[in-house]
Design a protein around this motif. Structure first.
Motif, mmCIF file in Angstrom:
data_model
loop_
_atom_site.group_PDB
_atom_site.id
_atom_site.type_symbol
_atom_site.label_atom_id
_atom_site.label_comp_id
_atom_site.label_asym_id
_atom_site.label_seq_id
_atom_site.Cartn_x
_atom_site.Cartn_y
_atom_site.Cartn_z
ATOM 1 N N HIS A 1 -42.620 18.097 12.218
ATOM 2 C CA HIS A 1 -41.532 17.135 12.391
ATOM 3 C C HIS A 1 -40.880 16.852 11.047
ATOM 4 C CE1 HIS A 1 -42.939 16.537 16.432
ATOM 5 N NE2 HIS A 1 -44.155 16.353 15.949
ATOM 6 N N GLY A 2 -39.585 16.797 11.019
ATOM 7 C CA GLY A 2 -38.876 16.491 9.784
ATOM 8 C C GLY A 2 -38.441 17.715 8.996
ATOM 9 N N ILE A 3 -38.775 18.913 9.466
ATOM 10 C CA ILE A 3 -38.316 20.129 8.795
ATOM 11 C C ILE A 3 -36.833 20.288 9.084
ATOM 12 C CG2 ILE A 3 -38.497 22.653 8.747
ATOM 13 C CD1 ILE A 3 -41.448 22.337 9.506
ATOM 14 N N GLY A 4 -36.064 20.553 8.040
ATOM 15 C CA GLY A 4 -34.618 20.634 8.194
ATOM 16 C C GLY A 4 -34.094 22.043 8.399
ATOM 17 N N GLU A 5 -32.996 22.138 9.115
ATOM 18 C CA GLU A 5 -32.316 23.418 9.299
ATOM 19 C C GLU A 5 -31.859 23.926 7.932
ATOM 20 O OE1 GLU A 5 -28.327 25.206 11.468
ATOM 21 O OE2 GLU A 5 -29.081 23.238 12.071
ATOM 22 N N GLY A 6 -32.047 25.205 7.692
ATOM 23 C CA GLY A 6 -31.639 25.803 6.431
ATOM 24 C C GLY A 6 -32.718 25.825 5.357
ATOM 25 N N TRP A 7 -33.860 25.171 5.604
ATOM 26 C CA TRP A 7 -34.951 25.193 4.620
ATOM 27 C C TRP A 7 -35.450 26.622 4.448
ATOM 28 C CZ3 TRP A 7 -38.867 20.594 4.962
ATOM 29 C CH2 TRP A 7 -38.170 19.392 4.836
ATOM 30 N N LYS A 8 -35.878 26.969 3.242
ATOM 31 C CA LYS A 8 -36.435 28.290 2.947
ATOM 32 C C LYS A 8 -37.791 28.449 3.627
ATOM 33 C CE LYS A 8 -35.031 28.151 -1.722
ATOM 34 N NZ LYS A 8 -35.446 28.336 -3.100
ATOM 35 N N VAL A 9 -38.094 29.692 4.001
ATOM 36 C CA VAL A 9 -39.391 30.026 4.591
ATOM 37 C C VAL A 9 -40.075 31.021 3.661
ATOM 38 C CG1 VAL A 9 -40.596 30.998 6.584
ATOM 39 C CG2 VAL A 9 -38.486 29.683 6.921
ATOM 40 N N LYS A 10 -41.263 30.636 3.185
ATOM 41 C CA LYS A 10 -42.036 31.503 2.286
ATOM 42 C C LYS A 10 -43.320 31.931 2.971
ATOM 43 C CE LYS A 10 -40.093 30.550 -2.000
ATOM 44 N NZ LYS A 10 -40.160 31.007 -3.322
ATOM 45 N N THR A 11 -43.702 33.187 2.747
ATOM 46 C CA THR A 11 -44.925 33.735 3.330
ATOM 47 C C THR A 11 -46.128 33.339 2.483
ATOM 48 O OG1 THR A 11 -44.692 35.786 2.105
ATOM 49 C CG2 THR A 11 -43.711 35.708 4.310
ATOM 50 N N ALA A 12 -47.312 33.661 2.979
ATOM 51 C CA ALA A 12 -48.553 33.345 2.278
ATOM 52 C C ALA A 12 -48.635 34.048 0.931
ATOM 53 C CB ALA A 12 -49.754 33.720 3.144
ATOM 54 N N ASP A 13 -47.942 35.190 0.796
ATOM 55 C CA ASP A 13 -47.946 35.898 -0.474
ATOM 56 C C ASP A 13 -46.709 35.595 -1.329
ATOM 57 O OD1 ASP A 13 -46.273 37.309 1.217
ATOM 58 O OD2 ASP A 13 -47.327 39.209 1.031
ATOM 59 N N GLY A 14 -45.977 34.514 -0.979
ATOM 60 C CA GLY A 14 -44.885 34.013 -1.814
ATOM 61 C C GLY A 14 -43.527 34.653 -1.636
ATOM 62 N N THR A 15 -43.330 35.463 -0.603
ATOM 63 C CA THR A 15 -42.051 36.122 -0.372
ATOM 64 C C THR A 15 -41.126 35.209 0.426
ATOM 65 O OG1 THR A 15 -43.187 38.251 -0.307
ATOM 66 C CG2 THR A 15 -40.966 38.191 0.587
ATOM 67 N N ASP A 16 -39.876 35.105 -0.013
ATOM 68 C CA ASP A 16 -38.856 34.345 0.709
ATOM 69 C C ASP A 16 -38.349 35.244 1.835
ATOM 70 O OD1 ASP A 16 -36.788 32.761 1.597
ATOM 71 O OD2 ASP A 16 -35.788 32.615 -0.336
ATOM 72 N N VAL A 17 -38.576 34.848 3.099
ATOM 73 C CA VAL A 17 -38.239 35.717 4.234
ATOM 74 C C VAL A 17 -37.086 35.210 5.090
ATOM 75 C CG1 VAL A 17 -40.480 36.832 4.416
ATOM 76 C CG2 VAL A 17 -40.079 34.684 5.632
ATOM 77 N N GLY A 18 -36.503 34.083 4.750
ATOM 78 C CA GLY A 18 -35.389 33.592 5.544
ATOM 79 C C GLY A 18 -35.269 32.090 5.491
ATOM 80 N N SER A 19 -34.592 31.554 6.507
ATOM 81 C CA SER A 19 -34.385 30.114 6.571
ATOM 82 C C SER A 19 -34.634 29.601 7.979
ATOM 83 C CB SER A 19 -32.961 29.765 6.130
ATOM 84 O OG SER A 19 -32.017 30.387 6.982
ATOM 85 N N VAL A 20 -34.973 28.325 8.043
ATOM 86 C CA VAL A 20 -35.266 27.666 9.324
ATOM 87 C C VAL A 20 -33.979 27.448 10.097
ATOM 88 C CG1 VAL A 20 -36.140 25.552 10.399
ATOM 89 C CG2 VAL A 20 -37.293 26.499 8.388
ATOM 90 N N VAL A 21 -33.998 27.829 11.373
ATOM 91 C CA VAL A 21 -32.877 27.562 12.271
ATOM 92 C C VAL A 21 -33.223 26.368 13.149
ATOM 93 C CG1 VAL A 21 -31.478 28.462 14.179
ATOM 94 C CG2 VAL A 21 -32.137 29.965 12.294
ATOM 95 N N GLU A 22 -34.449 26.375 13.685
ATOM 96 C CA GLU A 22 -34.878 25.324 14.606
ATOM 97 C C GLU A 22 -36.399 25.236 14.599
ATOM 98 O OE1 GLU A 22 -34.331 24.288 19.344
ATOM 99 O OE2 GLU A 22 -34.316 26.387 18.759
#
Length: 117
Positions: free
Chosen positions: A7-28
């Motif tokens: 709860h409280g995660i915003g649209e557009g926030w970065k998504v990082k994997t367990a190994d630190g890779t930026d894989v995209g952004s939150v839509v919903e």
């Protein structure tokens, strides 16, 4: 917000994997999944189970997931999961009525006495 509160995660926030890779952004986000958009042209939408949420960092506008970059890329995340994650207190490993509750298994039992013949 706790370290893994969906709860409280915003649209557009970065998504990082367990190994630190930026894989995209939150839509919903919902109780059952996190929708992640990857790429700008021909964007891919993936529906990760909510249970993959590892941490939330509102000060950075970022979340972390428990998947590695290869697990994220190779998994089939094309449809939203319908089953919500387990809640605390749910019995672990109890798949059927004949399964023993883990708490019951941990209780000391009387030793079996030999049968006299």
């Amino acid at each position: 917000m706790t370290s893994n509160d969906i709860h409280g995660i915003g649209e557009g926030w970065k998504v990082k994997t367990a190994d630190g890779t930026d894989v995209g952004s939150v839509v919903e986000t919902t109780e059952t999944y996190i929708e992640v958009k990857s790429g700008l042209i021909n964007a891919t939408h993936r529906y990760l189970p909510a249970a993959t949420l590892e941490h939330v960092r509102p000060e950075l506008g970022e979340i972390g997931i428990s998947l590695t970059a290869s697990e994220f890329e190779e998994g089939d995340w094309s449809t939203p999961p319908m089953t919500p994650p387990r809640t605390e207190g749910a019995p672990l490993n109890a798949d059927g009525p004949d399964e023993v509750d883990p708490l019951e298994r941990a209780r000391p039992r009387e030793p079996e006495k030999p049968i006299a013949m």
